[in-house]
Design an enzyme around this catalytic site. Structure first.
Site, PDB file in Angstrom:
ATOM      1  N   LYS A 180      36.179  51.463  31.663  1.00  0.00           N
ATOM      2  CA  LYS A 180      34.948  50.796  32.080  1.00  0.00           C
ATOM      3  C   LYS A 180      35.308  49.453  32.695  1.00  0.00           C
ATOM      4  CE  LYS A 180      30.597  48.909  30.433  1.00  0.00           C
ATOM      5  NZ  LYS A 180      29.577  48.876  29.393  1.00  0.00           N
ATOM      6  N   LYS A 233      33.683  54.598  34.496  1.00  0.00           N
ATOM      7  CA  LYS A 233      32.427  53.957  34.889  1.00  0.00           C
ATOM      8  C   LYS A 233      32.727  52.673  35.649  1.00  0.00           C
ATOM      9  CE  LYS A 233      28.559  51.673  32.760  1.00  0.00           C
ATOM     10  NZ  LYS A 233      28.149  50.953  31.603  1.00  0.00           N
TER      11      LYS A 233
HETATM   12  C1  PBG Z   1      26.282  48.377  27.633  1.00  0.00           C
HETATM   13  C2  PBG Z   1      26.169  49.154  28.881  1.00  0.00           C
HETATM   14  C3  PBG Z   1      26.033  48.709  30.197  1.00  0.00           C
HETATM   15  C4  PBG Z   1      25.868  49.839  30.984  1.00  0.00           C
HETATM   16  C5  PBG Z   1      25.949  50.938  30.139  1.00  0.00           C
HETATM   17  N1  PBG Z   1      26.157  50.491  28.849  1.00  0.00           N
HETATM   18  C6  PBG Z   1      25.941  47.334  30.728  1.00  0.00           C
HETATM   19  C7  PBG Z   1      27.130  46.474  30.790  1.00  0.00           C
HETATM   20  O1  PBG Z   1      28.216  46.803  30.346  1.00  0.00           O
HETATM   21  O2  PBG Z   1      26.936  45.362  31.257  1.00  0.00           O
HETATM   22  C8  PBG Z   1      25.615  49.855  32.448  1.00  0.00           C
HETATM   23  C9  PBG Z   1      24.847  51.017  32.942  1.00  0.00           C
HETATM   24  C10 PBG Z   1      24.313  50.883  34.319  1.00  0.00           C
HETATM   25  O3  PBG Z   1      24.563  49.891  35.041  1.00  0.00           O
HETATM   26  O4  PBG Z   1      23.601  51.801  34.725  1.00  0.00           O
HETATM   27  N2  PBG Z   1      27.440  47.665  27.495  1.00  0.00           N
END
Ligand code: PBG
Length: 327
Positions: free
Chosen positions: A194, A247
């Site tokens: 991520k 992601k």
């Molecule tokens: C929680 C999380 C996030 C997303 C999914 N889980 C936000 C982040 O990490 O700031 C992002 C999902 C999206 O942008 O659609 N940590």
């Protein structure tokens, strides 16, 4: 002209093109992310994500049934609590917002597969994905809270948990607590790869979870790195992850492929809020054809190696698959 190879031979008709198609897609791979809020009778459109809503628990039913009818097999819940504090307490309350959503969804749509996003950022007053020690995000002291959150989601009805916090060691911590409580068969889908990404901007508006200070770069990955993606994926495999996620999806197809080639686990990719918002904005401005773009983006993720595709366009894609627009 004498040509031995004429690739165009295989493109002559739609039947033939479909016969030789290399990437096949299926509705069974789709996951729809959904935001749930406190209160009654609330269905609020998210300004940064036109067409997406925050639902109060009593208003989810219609959408869940619609997803089921379309053939989307799974949803992933994000809870947005009304009370946030430094320790993200409402993430692991028995009667917390996401826990109530799981119970309700199991009741109204038992055939849907329910996934819980496990993170602190929607629940902490400072908006970071872990608890703080001064201005630092405290890795080791966050692990217990994440495990507690995962357990409470599973107890409320989550079929799978998906930690998205990027703390080191969280998959092992969650696995241990689930196992000790008898949930040995509940899978963990790890947001292993991520990145610290600007593509999450609209989500942070939706969840009101932007960090109050600093950014997430001390825990989410630097997007210049490829080998580190494999390191993160392999660590989570060792810790007991069942599915590895990459992601965002759209700008990260190379890494979906790397992870696919380096592990034998199913690979998920998450087409995030910024991808959704960009498609919507460009389509509304008349610059691109929305449905064609959605199909092309999805197929690129599958072609890169995606087995499970998490997307705000899940319902649209299920319909396009039915119509044979992609297949
Ligand atoms: C929680 C999380 C996030 C997303 C999914 N889980 C936000 C982040 O990490 O700031 C992002 C999902 C999206 O942008 O659609 N940590």
């Amino acid at each position: 002209m004498e040509l031995i190879h004429r690739p165009r031979r295989l493109r002559g008709t739609a039947t033939l093109r479909q016969m030789v198609r290399e990437t096949r897609v299926n509705k069974s791979s789709l996951v729809y992310p959904m935001f749930v809020i406190e209160g009654d009778n609330r269905k609020e459109e998210i300004p940064s994500m036109p067409g997406q809503y925050r639902y109060s628990v009593d208003c989810m039913e219609e959408k869940l049934i619609e997803l089921c009818r379309a053939g989307v097999p799974a949803v992933m819940f994000f809870g947005i609590p009304s009370q946030k504090d430094a320790l993200g307490t409402s993430a692991y309350l028995e009667d917390g917002i996401v826990q109530r959503a799981f119970r309700k969804a199991k009741e109204v749509c038992p055939e849907l597969y329910l996934i819980g996003d496990v993170c602190m950022c929607e629940y902490t007053s400072h908006g970071h994905c872990g608890i703080l020690c001064g201005q630092e995000i405290d890795n080791d002291n966050t692990l217990g809270l994440l495990a507690k959150t995962a357990l409470s989601q599973v107890q409320a009805g989550a079929d799978m948990v998906a930690p998205s916090d990027m703390m080191d060691g969280r998959v092992a911590a969650i696995r241990r607590v689930l196992d000790h409580n008898g949930y040995i068969n509940t899978p963990i889908m790890s947001y292993a790869v991520k990145f610290a990404s600007s593509f999450y901007g609209p989500f942070r508006d939706a969840a009101n979870s932007a960090p109050a200070f600093g950014d997430r770069k001390s825990y989410q990955m630097d997007y210049h790195n490829r080998r580190e993606a494999i390191k993160e994926a392999m660590l989570d495999v060792q810790e007991g992850a069942d599915i590895i996620m990459v992601k965002p999806a759209m700008a990260y197809g190379d890494l979906i492929r790397e992870v696919k080639d380096h592990t034998d686990l199913p690979v998920a990719s998450y087409s995030v809020s910024g991808e959704y918002a960009m498609v919507k904005a460009a389509a509304q401005a008349g610059l691109v054809d929305e449905s064609s773009i959605i199909c092309e983006m999805a197929v690129s993720a599958y072609r890169a190696g995606t087995d499970i595709y998490i997307t705000y366009f899940a319902e649209e894609l299920a319909n396009y698959m039915d119509q044979g627009r992609i297949g």
